[in-house]
Design a protein around this motif. Structure first.
Motif, mmCIF file in Angstrom:
data_model
loop_
_atom_site.group_PDB
_atom_site.id
_atom_site.type_symbol
_atom_site.label_atom_id
_atom_site.label_comp_id
_atom_site.label_asym_id
_atom_site.label_seq_id
_atom_site.Cartn_x
_atom_site.Cartn_y
_atom_site.Cartn_z
ATOM 1 N N THR A 178 -23.319 36.712 17.595
ATOM 2 C CA THR A 178 -24.550 35.964 17.323
ATOM 3 C C THR A 178 -25.143 35.460 18.629
ATOM 4 O O THR A 178 -24.414 34.945 19.489
ATOM 5 C CB THR A 178 -24.255 34.764 16.398
ATOM 6 N N LYS A 200 -34.987 40.122 19.061
ATOM 7 C CA LYS A 200 -33.858 39.261 18.741
ATOM 8 C C LYS A 200 -33.988 37.938 19.497
ATOM 9 O O LYS A 200 -34.378 37.921 20.669
ATOM 10 C CB LYS A 200 -32.542 39.946 19.136
ATOM 11 N N GLU A 201 -33.627 36.861 18.840
ATOM 12 C CA GLU A 201 -33.655 35.541 19.460
ATOM 13 C C GLU A 201 -32.446 34.744 18.978
ATOM 14 O O GLU A 201 -31.552 35.292 18.324
ATOM 15 C CB GLU A 201 -34.961 34.820 19.126
ATOM 16 N N ASP A 203 -29.621 32.752 17.204
ATOM 17 C CA ASP A 203 -29.026 32.784 15.866
ATOM 18 C C ASP A 203 -29.148 34.137 15.174
ATOM 19 O O ASP A 203 -28.662 34.299 14.051
ATOM 20 C CB ASP A 203 -29.611 31.691 14.960
ATOM 21 N N ASP A 204 -29.783 35.122 15.840
ATOM 22 C CA ASP A 204 -29.826 36.470 15.260
ATOM 23 C C ASP A 204 -28.500 37.185 15.515
ATOM 24 O O ASP A 204 -27.813 36.938 16.510
ATOM 25 C CB ASP A 204 -30.971 37.287 15.864
ATOM 26 N N THR A 205 -28.168 38.100 14.614
ATOM 27 C CA THR A 205 -26.926 38.875 14.739
ATOM 28 C C THR A 205 -27.172 40.149 15.538
ATOM 29 O O THR A 205 -28.196 40.814 15.365
ATOM 30 C CB THR A 205 -26.385 39.245 13.347
#
Length: 643
Positions: A178, A200-201, A203-205
């Motif tokens: 994460t 993606k930023e 807390d993204d998986t």
């Protein structure tokens, strides 16, 4: 450690190079050296035989021991551990039997040629291993761990759940986890099949094996890595060497029964001809020993694996890594091949396909403006636009005050105007006409991603980007169709996009908008329709279909770990043209194996009949039998150089 065992040659195992150079050389060429020494000793014994000295006897004993030691050891292990007779014991019994009735030279020649053919087969096995090993530029997978303010480069096997790792721009993400800091676009084509990178930023998986874009990321590890790239490649090598094709498995099973039959008949021949045909005991024992030699199935046993491993070695040098001979055998019989689209038939990266200028701009001018603005961007779509603009030959200008808005686009000052270049939601579309919306709908229906360019006066134009076919895709499809193979596309993309790509590539059938389970069902349907079916893909979503197919093929560079593990063979360089080459090689291997089996059986029958006609001497029997073994091995070795 896995091994491949041949009944006519000792096992060859994959082991690290821990000894000195001369020790490794001796281990690699030990059988060949033993065979040569056996031959020299046999010649020396024959030269001194007429002198009546004890030296002839000593040299013969040494020749028997040095040439036959490896075979005796393997034969005895098979006898006592597996309770099976093999050709090694048959040959040694024949040699000892020949010596017992005074034919020392013939027995020594038998051991010499037998050990030479074994060395030749072992050379095939070790050559296969070395060729596959030399394919790879083996690099250990590492991760940059961040702990207590210190960055440390470690092996991925040392990562633990909860560790923080730094992934720099352009690096491949080493573990599932994460994002805790940073913003970037991540190319997830190997996992999800999406050709366009995903923003993606925090807390993204993110997933192991995906490619980080333009930003630096701090990732918390969510799962431990079970294996490195290095260990996976070594495992592939071991699998390729240890797995026997069905034809070889049949020969192995047949050999045990055949060897027992030969021993039984030999025992009968040592008695019956003397009483039934009036032969002398000397002639009876002699003919029994000749039968034991010529009836041995060594040539038959050696008909398959040297040829199969030579073909595997050949294909490995071409960038096609098989996990076993069974898969080469199956590939030769496929009647249909199903291709995944994104990252397999296509490049998996966007390129500009449409330029639609509005206001008073030309296509070239709109491309130059957007290319100049995107020249400072690291986003894959931005790079695609910039590369397209650079190809026009016009020098790009530098924008001012560029600001990237994650997930939307960029804003910049360019030639006195404020420009926005990005998605539809990033620009003001409220005042635009229906014609523009219709154009947007058409391009999106074709599976293209539309990028808008807006200045102070409104929408200045739009550009469409789309994944494109691999350069070799058309040629590969054409070659497969020439081989009589039906080419199918399986994809999760929209039907309109899939059919456009299929038409361009020349694909016969298209199955679109499929979920992973639906791909599996499609492969099953194709197997019912065509028989043996191959499936080639690169992502996790392709893995179930790869496992279902008769032969699963994974893209080595672009492929996900799961696809590589599931597949039966791997295209290490992602070169699709190697597939028809591998199929042709498989077909040629099949022909050579059939030639070898027919030849070896024919020689055995001819020699047995000649022996019963009392027209075959033991030396000729040795030369005929062992010569046929060497010939079938050499015939198989032709596949090392086959084009």
């Amino acid at each position: 450690m896995n091994e491949i065992k041949s009944t006519c040659a000792p096992a060859v195992s994959v082991k690290p190079n821990n000894g000195t150079d001369w020790q490794q050389t001796l281990k690699r060429h030990g059988e060949g050296i033993a065979a040569v020494v056996c031959g020299v000793l046999t010649f020396g014994a024959w030269m001194t035989q007429s002198s009546g000295t004890v030296w002839s006897f000593v040299l013969y004993v040494l020749a028997y021991f040095i040439g036959g030691y490896a075979k005796a050891k393997e034969g005895l292990v098979t006898l006592f551990k597996e309770r099976e007779l093999d050709v090694n014991l048959l040959m040694l019994l024949a040699a000892i039997g020949a010596a017992s009735i005074g034919y020392w030279f013939e027995g020594a020649i038998l051991i010499f040629i037998f050990s030479l053919s074994g060395a030749l087969e072992s050379y095939t096995l070790s050559r296969s291993y070395r060729d596959i090993e030399s394919l790879m530029d083996l690099r250990p997978e590492t991760a940059l761990r961040y702990k207590d303010g210190v960055e440390t480069r470690i092996k991925i096997e040392e990562l633990s759940v909860g560790d923080l790792i730094i992934v720099k721009p352009g690096e491949r993400i080493p573990a599932d986890g994460t994002i805790r800091e940073g913003v970037s676009s991540v190319n997830q084509a190997s996992i999800t099949g999406e050709s366009i990178p995903v923003e993606k930023e925090k807390d993204d998986t993110v997933f192991a094996g995906t490619l980080n874009g333009e930003g630096s990321l701090l990732i918390e590890v969510g799962s431990e890595s079970e294996s490195s790239l290095f260990s996976k490649i070594i495992q592939l090598v071991q699998d390729a060497q240890s797995e026997m094709p069905p034809s070889q498995q049949f020969i192995e099973r047949f050999e045990g029964l055949y060897a027992k039959t030969v021993v039984g008949i030999t025992l009968l021949l040592m008695l019956i001809p003397h009483y039934a045909l009036g032969w002398t005991w000397s002639e009876t024992l002699y003919r029994a020993m000749v039968f034991l030699v010529v009836a041995s199935p060594c040539a038959l046993v050696a008909s398959i694996m040297p040829a199969m491993l030579s073909a595997i070695s050949n294909s490995a040098r071409r960038g096609v890594l098989f996990k076993g001979g069974a898969h080469l055998e199956n590939l030769a019989g496929v009647r249909a091949i199903a291709f995944d689209k994104t990252g397999t038939l296509t490049m998996g990266r966007p390129q500009v396909t449409d330029i639609v200028p509005l206001q008073d701009y030309s296509e070239e001018e709109l491309l130059w403006i957007t290319g100049s603005i995107e020249s400072l961007s690291e986003h894959p779509i931005g790079r695609a636009i910039t590369e397209k603009a650079q190809n026009t030959g016009r020098q790009l200008a530098r924008p001012q005050n560029l600001q990237a808005v994650t997930g939307f686009g960029v804003v910049a000052e360019f030639e006195g105007q404020t420009w926005k270049v990005g998605k539809e939601a990033f620009v003001d579309m409220a005042s635009e006409n229906k014609e523009l919306f219709g154009l947007l709908s058409r391009l999106e229906a074709e599976g293209k991603t539309v990028i808008f360019a807006q200045n102070d006066r409104g929408i200045a134009g739009l550009l469409a980007v789309q994944d494109t076919l691999r350069a070799e895709a058309k040629e590969t499809v054409a070659q497969l169709r020439e081989l009589g193979i039906t080419v199918v596309m399986l994809t999760g993309d929209k039907r309109s996009t899939a059919e456009a790509m299929a038409a361009e590539a020349g694909v016969d059938e298209v199955y679109a908008e499929l979920l992973p389970q639906q791909k599996v069902e499609s492969v099953k349907a194709l197997k019912e329709k065509y028989g043996k079916v191959a499936m080639i893909g690169d992502g996790v979503n392709d893995a179930p279909a790869l496992a279902t197919a008769s032969v699963g093929i994974a893209m080595g560079n672009a492929g996900s770990d799961v696809a590589l593990d599931t597949a039966d063979l791997v295209l290490m360089n992602d070169d699709l043209t190697k597939i028809p080459v591998a199929i042709r090689l498989g077909k040629k291997a099949g022909r050579i194996i059939k030639q070898n089996i027919a030849f070896s059986l024919g020689i055995i029958i001819l020699l047995i009949l000649s022996n019963f006609a009392q027209s075959l001497t033991l030396p000729l029997g040795v030369i005929g039998h062992e010569g046929s073994t060497i010939l079938v091995i050499l015939n198989g070795l032709r596949l090392l150089k086959s084009s």
